[in-house]
Design a protein around this motif. Structure first.
Motif, PDB file in Angstrom:
ATOM      1  N   SER A  20       0.547  -1.500   0.030  1.00 41.11           N
ATOM      2  CA  SER A  20      -0.124  -0.127   0.011  1.00 41.11           C
ATOM      3  C   SER A  20       1.002   0.663  -0.116  1.00 41.11           C
ATOM      4  N   GLY A  21       1.984   0.863   1.249  1.00 41.27           N
ATOM      5  CA  GLY A  21       2.950   2.210   0.548  1.00 41.27           C
ATOM      6  C   GLY A  21       3.529   2.350  -0.804  1.00 41.27           C
ATOM      7  N   ILE A  22       4.042   1.643  -1.400  1.00 41.71           N
ATOM      8  CA  ILE A  22       4.704   1.414  -2.571  1.00 41.71           C
ATOM      9  C   ILE A  22       3.367   2.436  -3.918  1.00 41.71           C
ATOM     10  N   THR A  23       2.332   1.968  -3.240  1.00 41.94           N
ATOM     11  CA  THR A  23       1.266   1.814  -4.484  1.00 41.94           C
ATOM     12  C   THR A  23       0.767   3.825  -3.906  1.00 41.94           C
ATOM     13  N   TYR A  24       1.087   4.131  -2.792  1.00 39.84           N
ATOM     14  CA  TYR A  24       0.581   5.325  -2.307  1.00 39.84           C
ATOM     15  C   TYR A  24       1.495   6.188  -3.173  1.00 39.84           C
ATOM     16  N   ILE A  25       2.815   6.181  -2.777  1.00 41.79           N
ATOM     17  CA  ILE A  25       4.254   6.785  -3.273  1.00 41.79           C
ATOM     18  C   ILE A  25       4.127   7.152  -4.985  1.00 41.79           C
ATOM     19  N   ALA A  26       3.635   5.520  -5.433  1.00 41.37           N
ATOM     20  CA  ALA A  26       3.464   5.978  -7.571  1.00 41.37           C
ATOM     21  C   ALA A  26       2.876   6.563  -7.845  1.00 41.37           C
ATOM     22  N   TYR A  27       1.674   6.487  -6.593  1.00 43.45           N
ATOM     23  CA  TYR A  27       0.321   7.608  -7.190  1.00 43.45           C
ATOM     24  C   TYR A  27       0.639   9.174  -6.883  1.00 43.45           C
ATOM     25  N   LYS A  28       1.801   9.074  -5.877  1.00 44.84           N
ATOM     26  CA  LYS A  28       1.907  10.811  -5.440  1.00 44.84           C
ATOM     27  C   LYS A  28       2.844  11.181  -6.610  1.00 44.84           C
ATOM     28  N   ALA A  29       3.528  10.179  -7.193  1.00 43.71           N
ATOM     29  CA  ALA A  29       4.889  10.721  -7.808  1.00 43.71           C
ATOM     30  C   ALA A  29       3.924  11.201  -9.137  1.00 43.71           C
ATOM     31  N   ARG A  32       2.128  14.280  -9.391  1.00 48.07           N
ATOM     32  CA  ARG A  32       3.233  15.251  -8.961  1.00 48.07           C
ATOM     33  C   ARG A  32       3.847  15.795 -10.943  1.00 48.07           C
ATOM     34  N   THR A  33       3.948  14.978 -11.471  1.00 50.16           N
ATOM     35  CA  THR A  33       4.697  14.153 -12.409  1.00 50.16           C
ATOM     36  C   THR A  33       3.808  13.985 -13.257  1.00 50.16           C
ATOM     37  N   GLY A  34       2.585  13.372 -14.053  1.00 51.76           N
ATOM     38  CA  GLY A  34       1.785  13.489 -14.853  1.00 51.76           C
ATOM     39  C   GLY A  34       2.063  12.233 -15.348  1.00 51.76           C
ATOM     40  N   ALA A  35       3.114  11.508 -15.364  1.00 55.11           N
ATOM     41  CA  ALA A  35       3.478  10.477 -15.948  1.00 55.11           C
ATOM     42  C   ALA A  35       3.086   9.279 -16.197  1.00 55.11           C
ATOM     43  N   SER A  36       2.862   8.795 -17.564  1.00 53.09           N
ATOM     44  CA  SER A  36       1.520   7.602 -17.430  1.00 53.09           C
ATOM     45  C   SER A  36       2.183   6.271 -16.408  1.00 53.09           C
ATOM     46  N   SER A  37       3.679   6.396 -16.864  1.00 56.91           N
ATOM     47  CA  SER A  37       4.128   5.245 -16.425  1.00 56.91           C
ATOM     48  C   SER A  37       4.165   5.271 -14.862  1.00 56.91           C
ATOM     49  N   LEU A  38       4.086   6.413 -13.888  1.00 56.76           N
ATOM     50  CA  LEU A  38       4.461   5.978 -12.860  1.00 56.76           C
ATOM     51  C   LEU A  38       3.137   6.087 -11.803  1.00 56.76           C
ATOM     52  N   ARG A  39       2.213   6.186 -12.996  1.00 57.65           N
ATOM     53  CA  ARG A  39      -0.006   5.883 -12.991  1.00 57.65           C
ATOM     54  C   ARG A  39       0.447   4.044 -12.797  1.00 57.65           C
ATOM     55  N   THR A  40       1.574   3.490 -13.898  1.00 58.41           N
ATOM     56  CA  THR A  40       1.098   2.031 -14.237  1.00 58.41           C
ATOM     57  C   THR A  40       1.555   1.961 -13.203  1.00 58.41           C
ATOM     58  N   LEU A  41       3.103   2.550 -13.235  1.00 57.85           N
ATOM     59  CA  LEU A  41       3.280   1.300 -11.787  1.00 57.85           C
ATOM     60  C   LEU A  41       2.721   0.819 -11.052  1.00 57.85           C
TER      61      LEU A  41
END
Length: 93
Positions: A20-29, A32-41
């Protein structure tokens, strides 16, 4: 063998918290950046975390067989890793 059941609950809880922590951090990133790769990650890690949660619930609350619990977890982990691989591919293109 009661300690094995307790150990499974403890480990699944740790996996749930870390995932959950990793998912939340990826979502916050992503926000912040709008990078679709981070959303998919984030989605990939979320699916892996969901697999662990569902396998734990199936084992503890639904009393399904160990084999079925492992199958549920394994299928969702494989899907999650495929999503993570795709997110890394998105980053390269």
């Amino acid at each position: 063998m009661i300690w094995v059941g307790t150990a499974v609950v403890v480990v699944k809880t740790v996996i749930l918290l870390l995932g959950s922590g990793i998912t939340y951090i990826a979502y916050k990133a992503y926000r912040r950046t709008g990078a679709s790769s981070l959303r998919t990650l984030g989605i990939g890690f979320g699916v892996i975390t969901l697999g662990s949660l569902l396998a734990g619930v199936a084992d503890q609350l639904l009393s399904v067989s160990l084999e079925m619990g492992v199958l549920i977890n394994s299928v969702l982990v494989a899907i999650g890793f495929a999503i993570i691989m795709y997110s890394l591919y998105l980053e390269r293109t």
